[in-house]
Design a protein around this motif. Structure first.
Motif: not given
Lengths: 227, 239
Positions: A163-164, B182-185, B188-194, B237-239
């Motif tokens: 999810p974005l 990877d660091d940025i992910g 920011l609580g997101i995956s490196p893909h994002t 990451k928001r849950r």
């Protein structure tokens, strides 16, 4: 088996295109009751008129059991032009290296015992095909919009996107914009579900697609498919 | 209507860089008062351009027909040459030294416009296949950036100041500070893909060619700065 049909070639594959639009009608209109347009028993919209790339999953009798369509994000597409509320900060996502997948469908009877293996195989096959097409067309990502039920279903099959952002309620449906990164190595679980290590592709379109996309010879297998 | 010299010289640089023979760009259906006329940049010889126009080839050119219908790259080798008229067309193109092999990228824009960006090469067939694989991503990036620049120079006036969404600005800023995907992910609580998705989206927005180029332009345009990061983007990451 996967069949790839550029929209501008729809007259060459009338039966498959017909089956795809009717499958979409039965899923989106009859089962999910989305507000979609039905014309001559087809679910069809303006994005179809822009000749997306159709990716279809066929069973052993060459009947359409699933499919999706891919338009580029540089022109008109669903995320930017139908569901802009899902865009991070409301800014359009438009890159030649990002395509959109939409109208993902798999044939269902409502009987889970019958449906699950079909859904799993078609979904896994379509997921792997997306990845191969993306690699061949030098893409970085595919973006797609789907609802929470689809997200759960794809997660069970190991094919959910990332999810974005948090989901939004759109017309009473919890909806996500998600991404898939191209070049991701599909885990053995997904390949197991698809029943093959590489994507079985209809030989009829192989020659043309190889040259169109610059596909490496080993990208798609056309024989020796384990069923 | 031919486009700015400053823009078309960039085309020649690209051709030189990749050892290509010719390049051609045409945009149609533009949202300008002069929209009825295509926007053009071509390096073909004046003789071929004249012959092409006088023979009315735009109406039978199979690349144009195929490119306006779909959006997949078109290798000229795939075009069906069964029709003698098409064979004659390609034969004449060869005589005028257009190039033995060609690849055309169809472009679809958000203003409803269409464009075709073509390169040609005189490499041997096997060298051409290898070159094509190697250059495809750069060509896609270049052709879309070229289209953006050409539109801008023709002045349909659609593009206001570039706005970077917060997530993209945030990823770029951490890149500027030397962080990996990877660091940025993790930050920011997101995956490196994002993270890579946001970097690619920002790259396209700024019409740049890679992440370093994007960071440099974002800094130069003041879209990111090194001292400020909105706090709420640093939460997990928001849950």
């Amino acid at each position: 088996m996967i069949k790839i049909i550029p929209g501008e070639w729809r007259e060459r594959f009338p039966r498959l295109i017909d089956e795809m639009h009717k499958l979409r009608r039965s899923v989106f209109y009859e089962r999910l009751r989305w507000q979609v347009t039905i014309i001559n028993r087809w679910e069809v919209d303006g994005y179809d008129a822009l000749n997306p790339l159709y990716v279809l999953s066929l069973d052993e009798h060459e009947r359409v059991i699933g499919g999706l369509r891919l338009p580029p994000t540089t022109g008109f597409n669903m995320l930017n032009d139908t569901f802009p509320q899902l865009l991070p900060d409301g800014a359009r996502i438009q890159s030649p290296l990002i395509w959109e997948s939409s109208r993902f469908t798999v044939r269902m009877t409502g009987d889970r015992a019958v449906d699950f293996p079909v859904i799993s195989r078609a979904t896994a096959e379509l997921g792997m095909a997306l990845n191969e097409i993306g690699k061949a067309a030098a893409l970085t990502h595919i973006v797609t919009v789907y609802d929470a039920a689809m997200h759960r279903m794809l997660r069970r099959v190991g094919c959910a996107g990332e999810p974005l952002g948090p989901p939004q309620m759109i017309s009473g449906v919890e909806t996500y914009a998600v991404i898939y990164e191209i070049g991701t190595r599909w885990d053995p679980h997904v390949r197991g579900l698809a029943g093959c290590a590489s994507v079985p592709l209809d030989p009829e379109v192989v020659v043309s697609l190889r040259s169109r996309l610059g596909l490496a010879d080993q990208t798609f297998s056309t024989g020796g498919v384990r069923r | 209507m031919h486009i700015d010299e400053a823009v078309s010289s960039v085309l020649e640089d690209f051709l030189r860089e990749w050892g290509l023979s010719n390049g051609a760009y045409a945009a149609l259906n533009l949202p300008t008062p002069a929209g009825a006329r295509p926007l053009l940049a071509v390096t073909y010889s004046a003789e071929w351009q004249k012959h092409y126009a006088q023979s009315g080839y735009v109406d039978l050119d199979p690349i144009v027909r195929s490119g306006l219908g779909g959006f997949l790259p078109i290798d000229w080798a795939e075009i069906d040459r069964g029709d003698p008229i098409i064979r004659k067309f390609f034969g004449e193109a060869q005589e005028f030294d257009v190039g033995a092999n060609g690849l055309t990228i169809p472009i679809r824009g958000r203003l409803g416009e269409f464009a075709l960006f073509t390169i040609t090469s005189n490499e041997t067939d096997s060298a051409w296949r290898a070159l094509k694989r190697e250059l495809l991503r750069d060509l896609m990036i270049f052709s879309f950036n070229f289209h953006a620049a050409a539109l801008h120079s023709a002045g349909p006036g659609d593009e206001a100041a570039v706005h970077l969404p917060l997530r993209e600005a945030s990823c770029l800023r951490w890149k500027a500070l030397g962080k990996t995907d990877d660091d940025i992910g993790r930050i920011l609580g997101i995956s490196p893909h994002t993270v890579r998705f946001h970097l690619e989206s920002a790259r396209a927005r700024l019409s740049t060619t890679n992440t370093t180029h994007t960071v440099a332009r974002a800094l130069a345009l003041g879209l990111i700065n090194m001292s400020y990061e909105p706090n709420y983007l640093l939460t997990k990451k928001r849950r």
